[in-house]
Structure formats: structure tokens, C-alpha cells
Design a protein around this motif. Structure first.
Motif, PDB file in Angstrom:
ATOM      1  N   LEU A 285     -10.703  10.631  -2.215  1.00 44.66           N
ATOM      2  CA  LEU A 285      -9.313  10.284  -1.913  1.00 44.66           C
ATOM      3  C   LEU A 285      -9.025  10.169  -0.415  1.00 44.66           C
ATOM      4  N   ASN A 286      -9.774  10.878   0.419  1.00 46.34           N
ATOM      5  CA  ASN A 286      -9.478  10.896   1.858  1.00 46.34           C
ATOM      6  C   ASN A 286      -9.375   9.512   2.489  1.00 46.34           C
ATOM      7  N   PRO A 287     -10.347   8.598   2.277  1.00 44.10           N
ATOM      8  CA  PRO A 287     -10.221   7.275   2.896  1.00 44.10           C
ATOM      9  C   PRO A 287      -9.002   6.504   2.403  1.00 44.10           C
ATOM     10  N   ILE A 288      -8.683   6.656   1.126  1.00 43.56           N
ATOM     11  CA  ILE A 288      -7.547   5.928   0.549  1.00 43.56           C
ATOM     12  C   ILE A 288      -6.231   6.442   1.122  1.00 43.56           C
ATOM     13  N   ILE A 289      -6.078   7.751   1.169  1.00 42.93           N
ATOM     14  CA  ILE A 289      -4.821   8.361   1.610  1.00 42.93           C
ATOM     15  C   ILE A 289      -4.631   8.241   3.112  1.00 42.93           C
ATOM     16  N   TYR A 290      -5.690   8.520   3.871  1.00 44.59           N
ATOM     17  CA  TYR A 290      -5.556   8.581   5.324  1.00 44.59           C
ATOM     18  C   TYR A 290      -5.686   7.235   6.027  1.00 44.59           C
ATOM     19  N   SER A 291      -6.279   6.244   5.363  1.00 46.95           N
ATOM     20  CA  SER A 291      -6.551   5.023   6.117  1.00 46.95           C
ATOM     21  C   SER A 291      -6.292   3.726   5.366  1.00 46.95           C
ATOM     22  N   PHE A 292      -6.744   3.591   4.129  1.00 36.76           N
ATOM     23  CA  PHE A 292      -6.634   2.303   3.453  1.00 36.76           C
ATOM     24  C   PHE A 292      -5.199   1.956   3.066  1.00 36.76           C
ATOM     25  N   ARG A 293      -4.276   2.909   3.228  1.00 38.00           N
ATOM     26  CA  ARG A 293      -2.857   2.604   3.059  1.00 38.00           C
ATOM     27  C   ARG A 293      -2.234   2.216   4.402  1.00 38.00           C
ATOM     28  N   ASN A 294      -3.049   2.187   5.449  1.00 41.74           N
ATOM     29  CA  ASN A 294      -2.586   1.917   6.807  1.00 41.74           C
ATOM     30  C   ASN A 294      -2.739   0.426   7.115  1.00 41.74           C
ATOM     31  N   LYS A 295      -1.675  -0.163   7.657  1.00 40.86           N
ATOM     32  CA  LYS A 295      -1.692  -1.611   7.905  1.00 40.86           C
ATOM     33  C   LYS A 295      -2.736  -2.001   8.947  1.00 40.86           C
ATOM     34  N   ASP A 296      -3.024  -1.124   9.909  1.00 41.40           N
ATOM     35  CA  ASP A 296      -4.037  -1.443  10.926  1.00 41.40           C
ATOM     36  C   ASP A 296      -5.424  -1.529  10.303  1.00 41.40           C
ATOM     37  N   VAL A 297      -5.719  -0.604   9.383  1.00 42.49           N
ATOM     38  CA  VAL A 297      -7.020  -0.622   8.711  1.00 42.49           C
ATOM     39  C   VAL A 297      -7.125  -1.842   7.793  1.00 42.49           C
ATOM     40  N   LEU A 298      -6.059  -2.144   7.083  1.00 39.55           N
ATOM     41  CA  LEU A 298      -6.060  -3.316   6.193  1.00 39.55           C
ATOM     42  C   LEU A 298      -6.238  -4.607   6.988  1.00 39.55           C
ATOM     43  N   LYS A 299      -5.625  -4.667   8.167  1.00 43.87           N
ATOM     44  CA  LYS A 299      -5.783  -5.837   9.022  1.00 43.87           C
ATOM     45  C   LYS A 299      -7.216  -5.958   9.521  1.00 43.87           C
ATOM     46  N   ALA A 300      -7.811  -4.819   9.891  1.00 42.98           N
ATOM     47  CA  ALA A 300      -9.204  -4.830  10.348  1.00 42.98           C
ATOM     48  C   ALA A 300     -10.141  -5.266   9.229  1.00 42.98           C
ATOM     49  N   MET A 301      -9.847  -4.836   8.009  1.00 46.75           N
ATOM     50  CA  MET A 301     -10.659  -5.231   6.871  1.00 46.75           C
ATOM     51  C   MET A 301     -10.536  -6.733   6.613  1.00 46.75           C
ATOM     52  N   LYS A 302      -9.314  -7.251   6.721  1.00 46.93           N
ATOM     53  CA  LYS A 302      -9.089  -8.683   6.524  1.00 46.93           C
ATOM     54  C   LYS A 302      -9.842  -9.495   7.569  1.00 46.93           C
ATOM     55  N   ASN A 303      -9.813  -9.039   8.819  1.00 51.65           N
ATOM     56  CA  ASN A 303     -10.523  -9.734   9.894  1.00 51.65           C
ATOM     57  C   ASN A 303     -12.033  -9.736   9.642  1.00 51.65           C
ATOM     58  N   MET A 304     -12.550  -8.611   9.146  1.00 54.64           N
ATOM     59  CA  MET A 304     -13.986  -8.523   8.878  1.00 54.64           C
ATOM     60  C   MET A 304     -14.383  -9.457   7.741  1.00 54.64           C
ATOM     61  N   LEU A 305     -13.545  -9.521   6.698  1.00 49.91           N
ATOM     62  CA  LEU A 305     -13.838 -10.409   5.574  1.00 49.91           C
ATOM     63  C   LEU A 305     -13.785 -11.874   6.000  1.00 49.91           C
ATOM     64  N   ASN A 306     -12.872 -12.199   6.904  1.00 44.48           N
ATOM     65  CA  ASN A 306     -12.753 -13.577   7.403  1.00 44.48           C
ATOM     66  C   ASN A 306     -13.972 -13.986   8.212  1.00 44.48           C
ATOM     67  N   CYS A 307     -14.625 -12.988   8.828  1.00 50.24           N
ATOM     68  CA  CYS A 307     -15.789 -13.286   9.664  1.00 50.24           C
ATOM     69  C   CYS A 307     -17.062 -13.482   8.860  1.00 50.24           C
ATOM     70  N   ILE A 308     -17.063 -13.017   7.593  1.00 52.20           N
ATOM     71  CA  ILE A 308     -18.265 -13.124   6.775  1.00 52.20           C
ATOM     72  C   ILE A 308     -18.676 -14.570   6.516  1.00 52.20           C
ATOM     73  N   PRO A 309     -17.757 -15.473   6.093  1.00 54.67           N
ATOM     74  CA  PRO A 309     -18.154 -16.879   5.891  1.00 54.67           C
ATOM     75  C   PRO A 309     -18.651 -17.545   7.167  1.00 54.67           C
ATOM     76  N   LEU A 310     -18.032 -17.171   8.316  1.00 55.96           N
ATOM     77  CA  LEU A 310     -18.471 -17.751   9.590  1.00 55.96           C
ATOM     78  C   LEU A 310     -19.875 -17.319   9.932  1.00 55.96           C
ATOM     79  N   ALA A 311     -20.181 -16.050   9.606  1.00 49.60           N
ATOM     80  CA  ALA A 311     -21.528 -15.549   9.918  1.00 49.60           C
ATOM     81  C   ALA A 311     -22.585 -16.265   9.074  1.00 49.60           C
ATOM     82  N   LYS A 312     -22.233 -16.609   7.815  1.00 49.90           N
ATOM     83  CA  LYS A 312     -23.194 -17.297   6.958  1.00 49.90           C
ATOM     84  C   LYS A 312     -23.471 -18.708   7.459  1.00 49.90           C
ATOM     85  N   LYS A 313     -22.436 -19.347   8.032  1.00 48.97           N
ATOM     86  CA  LYS A 313     -22.621 -20.688   8.570  1.00 48.97           C
ATOM     87  C   LYS A 313     -23.493 -20.690   9.818  1.00 48.97           C
TER      88      LYS A 313
END
Length: 313
Positions: A285-313
């Protein structure tokens, strides 16, 4: 009582959470899924904090250490439970049991202190924002994190040495799913009352004092938030603080109840049930409660996911 000949067999037997039967397959599957989920989400959080410079702050630095502790903690216990279930054996070597005790005490004690440090960080950020840079500088956050590891390690060395020094009589069967101090003390054939006093002292240092500090910090945070004019800010703060306190109580409550009671008051079923909270549930529960409900962490995750297709290219 005559101690058993420890040269004949130094292995212990862990009775575990469940028996090796078909009815236990559902519980085993659930435990395996929780283990994979816990390791994955905590590893992901550490990678996000390391990768995104927006998360390079004292709060997330402490969170990364919490996640690392949670990975080590659940990995110290659950793989052995899974291995014993699949193999049909329940043995654990003397060295393996000692290592479980040693690492478990480091992580349990260190996490208690680290959670208190994290509550102090939030208290300074909300109640004294103008002094945050000075009171929670990078050097202070490093000192708090390293101090948690160091003090937890020193405490673990002392307790592990004492527990493994006691002679164990007749049965070496531990009615638990891992080698935990209270369960092992029940196997000793000598008086452990003096050592139990040392456990109470450690309990005050690692449990009662940090839990009191966390409670006071959140009371002061809520008091400060109540004075703000924004109803949305108050609602968000109440939600965040309530979730944090639920996780803190789930961790400290069973931990205090297990380690600060006399040996004679312990029952195997109760100890195993309580240990699930601070060894399995809170690391999940710690990651979910302390961080994954946080908009900064969610934004960082979104940015990382967006970079995955670019890395494959």
C-alpha cells in the motif's frame, strides 16, 4: 528442561501461512500476485524518482528509500514461503533463519524511523514553508535516511546476536511464516525475561516515539490546513492525511501489539495475522498511498510512458 543436541540438526521448521493442500492454492496464488505487485510498484516508483528531475526533492528521496526497504522486506520473507509451498518442505537453515531475523529487524526498525522522518518533512513543508529549504535541505534528508538505516542496523545486530545465542529445546518448529523474534523466543528453554526488557526499550525507541511524532505532526498539519480559506485545499489535505494515518496505524499498530507484549501472551495464529500487516500489506500500500495518488508522480509516469515509443524508434 534439557537443550536438544544442536549438533544433530540446526535447521528450523516453519509451519507457514497455509498447508500444502489444494485448498491453499487460492491463498498461495494471491500471495504470489501480491509479491509481484509489491516489487513492481516499488521498483517503478524508485525508477520514476531517479529519472524525473521534478521528483528530486527531500520528500521523494525519502520515499525512494521507503520503497527500497519495502522491496527488501517482502523479498526477505515471501520467496521462502513460496519455495516451501512449492517444494512441500518447511525447513529453513539456522543461517537462513538468522539472516531473516537480521534483515527483518533492520528494515522494520529503519522503516519506523523513516516514516517519522517523512512526517517531519510534510510538517515542515505545510506548517513552515518559508523555512523548508533550510530545515529540509539535501544534507538533512540524506542524514535522516542514512540515520534510519544505521540505527536500524545497530539495533538488529544486538537483537539477532541475542536471539541466536539462546539454546532451543526439543522442538525447533516455529509456528510462523518467517523467523520472527517473538516466535523464536517461545522455543527457548532458558529464561528470556531480561532480554524481553530490552525488546520493550527498543519498542519505545522504534515504535512509540516515532508513532507519537507522526501523530503530532499530522495534528499540527491539520490545524494549519483548517486555517486556510480554500475548502478544496482543506478537503484534499484531510483526504491525504487520513490515508497516510490509516497506513501508519496498519503498520505501527500490529507491530506494537506483537513486540511489546510478554512472551506468554502470544498466540501463533494472532502473531501470524498481525505480521501480515507490517510485512505484506503495508509494503504493497505504501507506494499507492504516498505517491501514486500524487499528481507529480502520475505526470512523471505519463512522461516515461510517452518516451517508450520514441526509444523503440
Amino acid at each position: 528442561m534439557i537443550p536438544e543436541n544442536q549438533t544433530s540438526s540446526r535447521d528450523f521448521i516453519l509451519l507457514g501461512l497455509f498447508s500444502s493442500s489444494h485448498t491453499s492454492l487460492v491463498f498461495f496464488s494471491s500471495l504470489f500476485i501480491v509479491f509481484i505487485l509489491t516489487v513492481t510498484e516499488n521498483t517503478l516508483l524508485i525508477l520514476l524518482i531517479h529519472r524525473d528531475f521534478h521528483l528530486h526533492s527531500p520528500m521523494y528521496f525519502l520515499l525512494s528509500h521507503l520503497s527500497f526497504m519495502d522491496i527488501l522486506h517482502i523479498s526477505n520473507i515471501i520467496p521462502k514461503v513460496i519455495t516451501n509451498f512449492l517444494s512441500g518442505t518447511r525447513t529453513i537453515s539456522f543461517a537462513g533463519c538468522g539472516f531473516q531475523v537480521f534483515l527483518s529487524l533492520i528494515l522494520l526498525g529503519g522503516e519506523c524511523l523513516l516514516l517519522a522522518a517523512m512526517s517531519y518533512d510534510r510538517y515542515v513543508a505545510i506548517c513552515h514553508p518559508l523555512h523548508y529549504v533550510m530545515l529540509m535541505s539535501d544534507s538533512v534528508s540524506v542524514l535522516l535516511a542514512m540515520g534510519s538505516w544505521l540505527v536500524g542496523t545497530l539495533n538488529s545486530i544486538v537483537h539477532t546476536a541475542y536471539v541466536l545465542h539462546f539454546p532451543f529445546c526439543h522442538s525447533r518448529t516455529i509456528d510462523h511464516f518467517f523467523c520472527e523474534v517473538p516466535a523464536m523466543l517461545k522455543l527457548s528453554c532458558v529464561d528470556t525475561s531480561q532480554y524481553e526488557q530490552g525488546i520493550y526499550v527498543s519498542g519505545i525507541i522504534f515504535l512509540l516515539i516515532p508513532f507519537s511524532m507522526i501523530s503530532v505532526s499530522y495534528v499540527k498539519i491539520l490545524h494549519t490546513v483548517l486555517q486556510t480559506k480554500s475548502s478544496e485545499a482543506r478537503k484534499k489535505s484531510f483526504s491525504t492525511c487520513s490515508f497516510h494515518m490509516v497506513v501508519v496505524i496498519m503498520y505501527y499498530g500490529p507491530f506494537i501489539f506483537t513486540y511489546m507484549r510478554p512472551k506468554s501472551y502470544h498466540t501463533p495464529g494472532q502473531d501470524k495475522f498481525l505480521a501480515i500487516f507490517y510485512t505484506i500489506l503495508t509494503p504493497t500500500l505504501n507506494p499507492i498511498i504516498y505517491s501514486f495518488r500524487n499528481k507529480d508522480v502520475l505526470k512523471a509516469m505519463k512522461n516515461m510512458l510517452n518516451c517508450i515509443p520514441l526509444a523503440k524508434k
